[in-house]
Design an enzyme around this catalytic site. Structure first.
Site, PDB file in Angstrom:
ATOM      1  N   ASP A  14       0.863  -1.173   0.000  1.00 32.97           N
ATOM      2  CA  ASP A  14       0.000   0.000   0.000  1.00 32.97           C
ATOM      3  C   ASP A  14       0.909   1.236   0.000  1.00 32.97           C
ATOM      4  O   ASP A  14       2.094   1.150   0.338  1.00 32.97           O
ATOM      5  CB  ASP A  14      -0.888  -0.044   1.253  1.00 32.97           C
ATOM      6  CG  ASP A  14      -1.639   1.242   1.466  1.00 32.97           C
ATOM      7  OD1 ASP A  14      -2.309   1.705   0.532  1.00 32.97           O
ATOM      8  OD2 ASP A  14      -1.546   1.806   2.583  1.00 32.97           O
ATOM      9  N   ASP A  16      -0.119   5.178   0.829  1.00 31.68           N
ATOM     10  CA  ASP A  16      -0.313   6.160   1.911  1.00 31.68           C
ATOM     11  C   ASP A  16      -0.470   5.470   3.267  1.00 31.68           C
ATOM     12  O   ASP A  16      -1.297   4.575   3.433  1.00 31.68           O
ATOM     13  CB  ASP A  16      -1.569   6.993   1.629  1.00 31.68           C
ATOM     14  CG  ASP A  16      -1.415   7.824   0.371  1.00 31.68           C
ATOM     15  OD1 ASP A  16      -0.956   8.959   0.477  1.00 31.68           O
ATOM     16  OD2 ASP A  16      -1.745   7.315  -0.720  1.00 31.68           O
ATOM     17  N   ASP A 193      -2.020  -0.409   5.922  1.00 31.55           N
ATOM     18  CA  ASP A 193      -2.340   0.262   7.190  1.00 31.55           C
ATOM     19  C   ASP A 193      -3.829   0.501   7.385  1.00 31.55           C
ATOM     20  O   ASP A 193      -4.230   1.043   8.402  1.00 31.55           O
ATOM     21  CB  ASP A 193      -1.644   1.629   7.234  1.00 31.55           C
ATOM     22  CG  ASP A 193      -2.296   2.616   6.291  1.00 31.55           C
ATOM     23  OD1 ASP A 193      -2.385   2.305   5.097  1.00 31.55           O
ATOM     24  OD2 ASP A 193      -2.746   3.676   6.752  1.00 31.55           O
TER      25      ASP A 193
HETATM   26 MG   LIG Z   1      -2.932   3.208   3.321  1.00 32.39          MG
END
Ligand SMILES: [Mg+2]
Length: 251
Positions: A14, A16, A193
């Site tokens: 991923d 960001d 995240d």
């Molecule tokens: Mg993310």
């Protein structure tokens, strides 16, 4: 501590909150200059089996990580690019109705701090700068997209909510990429995240791999993710990288 990986790994990363620190607005993220170099090195070490899997569009992923390019999934799996550069769009041509985007833009004008991020297929509403609007924003998007909407769904994110096509997910993206070269037969590791990453992690586990949550494995710190990648790249590559990633390089 996150496990070391070998050359038969496939990495799904991923962007960001995983490779990059979350910024106040999507436009203000900072890309460490050494990150594209590191990703390029890793991609070569893994025979091309490295994919960026993001809610952002592939065009934006490329702009941020320039000149690095790899397999990628944009908009949570709506857009796919394979390692050989071919692309696929799923589902083809489906985009959020312009009337929805207009109504969200109207809300954003009334509510300072609310940012509308139009995407090729979807539309994100960010309330990081106005967290007190959480309930208002959710009420507004729920009014547009009921739970049983046949084509679109709401995708919760960190201080944002996104309207996107129902038919796809980051898990779908992992499955689609794992079906072909150079990913097929490798052991996938998905690092993410956010809520939308859970589908990608589940898919990685279905292929005998694992999902690493940034909060649990890297103390929520993208610098530690970059450090972990840099350490593995050095270990596998047998030569030091041109530039240490950051103070977090000892993850
Ligand atoms: Mg993310």
């Amino acid at each position: 501590m996150a496990p070391d990986f070998d050359r038969m790994t496939a990495l799904f990363l991923d962007l960001d909150g995983t490779l990059l620190e979350i910024a106040a607005t999507p436009e203000t993220v900072v890309v460490p200059p050494a990150l594209p170099v590191l990703l390029d090195h890793l991609r070569a070490l893994l025979g091309g089996a490295l994919a960026i899997v993001s809610g952002r569009s592939i065009v934006t992923i490329d702009q941020l990580l320039k000149p690095f390019k790899s397999a990628a999934a944009g908009e949570h799996g709506v857009g796919l690019r394979f390692d050989d550069g071919t692309t696929e769009e799923m589902p083809a041509g489906l985009a959020v109705p312009e009337a929805w985007r207009d109504s969200l833009r109207t809300l954003a004008e009334r509510w300072p701090g609310i940012l509308i991020e139009p995407k090729q297929h979807g539309c994100a509403v960010h309330y990081r700068l106005a967290p007190e609007r959480h309930d208002d924003v959710w009420k507004a998007v729920r009014a547009l997209v009921p739970d049983d909407h046949p084509l679109f769904r709401l995708i919760p994110a960190r201080e944002a909510v996104e309207i996107g096509p129902r038919a796809t997910s980051k898990g779908f993206a992992v499955e689609r990429l794992m079906a072909g070269s150079p990913f097929r037969g490798r052991r996938p590791i998905f690092v993410g995240d956010d809520f939308t990453d859970e589908a990608g992690m589940s898919a990685a586990r279905r292929f005998g791999g694992e999902g690493l949550r940034v909060a649990e494995m890297f103390k929520g710190d993208p610098a530690l993710v970059r450090g972990w990648l840099a350490n593995n790249a050095e270990r596998l590559g047998g030569r030091p990288l041109p530039q240490r990633m950051s103070a977090g390089a000892s993850a």
